[in-house]
Structures are given as structure tokens and as C-alpha cells.
Design an enzyme around this catalytic site. Structure first.
Site, PDB file in Angstrom:
ATOM      1  CB  THR A   3      -0.954   0.017   1.074  1.00 26.87           C
ATOM      2  OG1 THR A   3      -1.709  -1.119   1.043  1.00 26.87           O
ATOM      3  CG2 THR A   3      -1.887   1.371   1.270  1.00 26.87           C
ATOM      4  CE  LYS A  25      -5.614  -1.239   1.541  1.00 28.41           C
ATOM      5  NZ  LYS A  25      -4.474  -1.878   1.697  1.00 28.41           N
ATOM      6  CE  LYS A  49       1.833   2.184   4.957  1.00 26.37           C
ATOM      7  NZ  LYS A  49       1.548   1.384   3.625  1.00 26.37           N
TER       8      LYS A  49
END
Length: 293
Positions: A97, A172, A240
Site C-alpha cells: 500500500t 486502495k 500511514k
């Protein structure tokens, strides 16, 4: 069956690589800590490499699942990275990711060197990786995607090409934006129900069958009610990811007020010492705030 390499044997990569081996693919693994790669080989067969370049040499597909943009560059374009030895016509599939920017950057390098690149972040968490039922969101060229999709399905139940390079990462981001709002809503509902004196498990059982139902409610509602936060995606990782979402929103002009405030709430959880708690720990923040009040 394909000759493949897998770079990064964390909580996601370790079982994903295992599924590749179980499906009959010839697997070479690399991990920053070589002992972990040796352990994987002792359990699953295959071969351990000491550098990403060694792992990638001669492979048809190279997979990666590492921590962030900088980690990804370190295993691809840095000295000793996989891009040094990848053959023309091969494909690199990134399950990290990361940002859409780094996906486009690496796709450009890969194209110049004659091999394909697909950004393919996943959803489903550690349990999804262990059980081989991840959802994979992909960006890249259709021809490259068509070659790698059957191999990705070794550990996925759903995989789809959504556009050019970077599209998987953008999808995502949408996934994480949805989760942030859902978990905060669930935390507030349980917090409210406790103050109202309701049987939380009974209420969740009822409302999960209606319009309020969600994966988060089904899989995290009971453990949240019990004050247990050891079941999946850590707060540090979520922050994050939300940072990536907010950075991209600043670039494309999108407004993400709920995402921004939930990110701040997760910052408060970190200050409570909950860095490694799972994302459902937003409830702990509400409970602490109520005590202070």
C-alpha cells in the site's frame, strides 16, 4: 506454473508467498532479515535470495509487499534492487500500500527497461492473506495484467484491473477512506449503547442484519465491546495509509473531512500507547475521553 519471486515476508507477504508455492509455482523469496527467508524455505521449499536482484533474476513475475514508498524503491530501483536483473518481458507486481506517485514512477522505469509493472494493493488483512481470500485492486497495462492475474489468484478471491498505473493505489485509498468512517461510526454506536445501558451484543446482532451492517460490525463489533484490540490492522499502519489518502486529496482537490478527523483520532490512540492496537481501538479513545469528561 510460473517462476516467481516474492520480496517481503511480513504478516501479509509470508502467507501470500506460501500460497504461491502451494499452487505449484516455483518460488524464490527475499526478506530484509535473511533468517526469515530461510525459515520460509524450511517450511515451504523454494529458494532464499540475499538481495532483491538475486531473487528477481530469471523470474517471470516478481511480487513485492513491503512497508512504504521508500521501502519499495529500496527493493526495486536502488542498488541491488530487483529492477537490475529483471528480464525483458517479465512483470513486477507490487502489493505494497503505497502512493500512486511511486506506482507511476516505477511503471515508467519498468517500461523503459522492457518489462511490465502492476500496482496491486490488497484488502482483507492478515486473515485474508492466511486464508488466500484477498481482494486485489490493480493498475497497469491490460496485457501485463492478463499475464499476472491467474498467478495473483493463488491468494485472492477477487482481482480486477481498474485503470492505468496508479489506479490500484487510488482504489486502495478509497477502501481505507471507507474503513475510517465505518470504524468511527461503529465505535460511536457502541460507546452510545454502553452509556444507554443496552446489551451491546444483542443490539449488534439485530442491527447487523439491516442497513447498518458491515464487515467491521460483523468482525470487530464483539471484540470492540470486550475492549480487545489485537485482531488485525495496526493503528500505525492505518495512519500511514490515511496519510497517503490525505496527500493525494491535496493533489487532486478532493475534500475528506471525516478522513482527516479520524486520522487525528488515531493520533490520539497512538498517544495512548495504542500504536499496535488494531483499527477498532477508536472506541478506547472515546471511553478515555468520557472518563476525562
Amino acid at each position: 506454473m510460473a517462476r516467481v519471486a516474492f520480496l517481503g515476508l511480513g504478516v501479509m507477504g509470508y502467507p501470500m508467498a506460501r500460497h504461491l508455492g502451494q499452487k505449484g509455482h516455483e518460488v524464490t523469496v527475499y526478506n530484509r532479515t535473511f533468517a526469515k527467508a530461510e525459515k520460509w524455505v524450511s517450511e515451504n521449499g523454494g529458494r532464499a535470495a540475499r538481495t532483491p536482484a538475486e531473487a528477481a533474476e530469471g523470474q517471470e513475475i516478481v511480487f513485492a509487499c513491503v512497508g512504504n514508498d521508500d521501502d519499495l524503491r529500496s527493493v526495486t530501483t536502488a542498488s541491488g534492487g530487483a529492477f537490475e536483473t529483471m528480464a525483458k518481458g517479465a512483470a513486477f507486481v507490487d502489493h505494497t500500500t503505497a502512493s500512486a506517485l511511486v506506482a507511476r514512477e516505477l511503471e515508467a522505469v519498468a517500461t523503459e527497461r522492457g518489462f511490465g509493472f502492476v500496482d496491486a494493493p490488497v484488502s482483507g488483512g492478515q486473515a485474508g492473506a492466511e486464508n488466500g481470500v484477498l481482494t486485489v485492486m490493480c493498475g497497469g497495462e491490460a496485457e501485463t495484467y492478463a499475464r499476472v492475474e491467474p498467478v495473483i489468484m493463488s491468494y485472492a478471491r477477487s482481482c480486477r484491473l481498474l485503470g492505468p498505473a496508479g489506479s490500484g493505489q487510488l482504489a486502495k485509498m478509497m477502501n481505507q477512506i471507507c474503513i475510517a468512517g465505518l470504524v468511527q461510526g461503529l465505535a460511536e454506536a457502541i460507546h452510545f449503547g454502553k452509556h444507554a445501558g443496552l446489551d451491546i451484543e444483542a443490539v449488534l446482532d439485530v442491527i447487523s442484519k439491516g442497513a447498518a451492517g458491515s464487515w467491521q460490525m460483523e468482525n470487530r463489533g464483539k471484540t470492540m465491546n470486550e475492549g480487545k484490540y489485537e485482531f488485525g490492522f495496526a493503528v500505525d499502519w492505518m495512519r500511514k495509509d490515511l496519510s497517503i489518502c490525505l496527500d493525494e486529496a491535496r493533489r487532486n482537490g478532493a475534500t475528506l473531512p471525516v478522513t482527516a478527523i479520524v486520522d487525528q483520532f488515531y493520533g490520539e490512540v497512538q498517544r495512548m500507547g495504542g500504536n499496535r492496537w488494531d483499527t477498532s481501538s477508536l472506541l478506547a479513545r472515546l471511553q478515555q475521553s468520557a472518563k476525562k469528561g
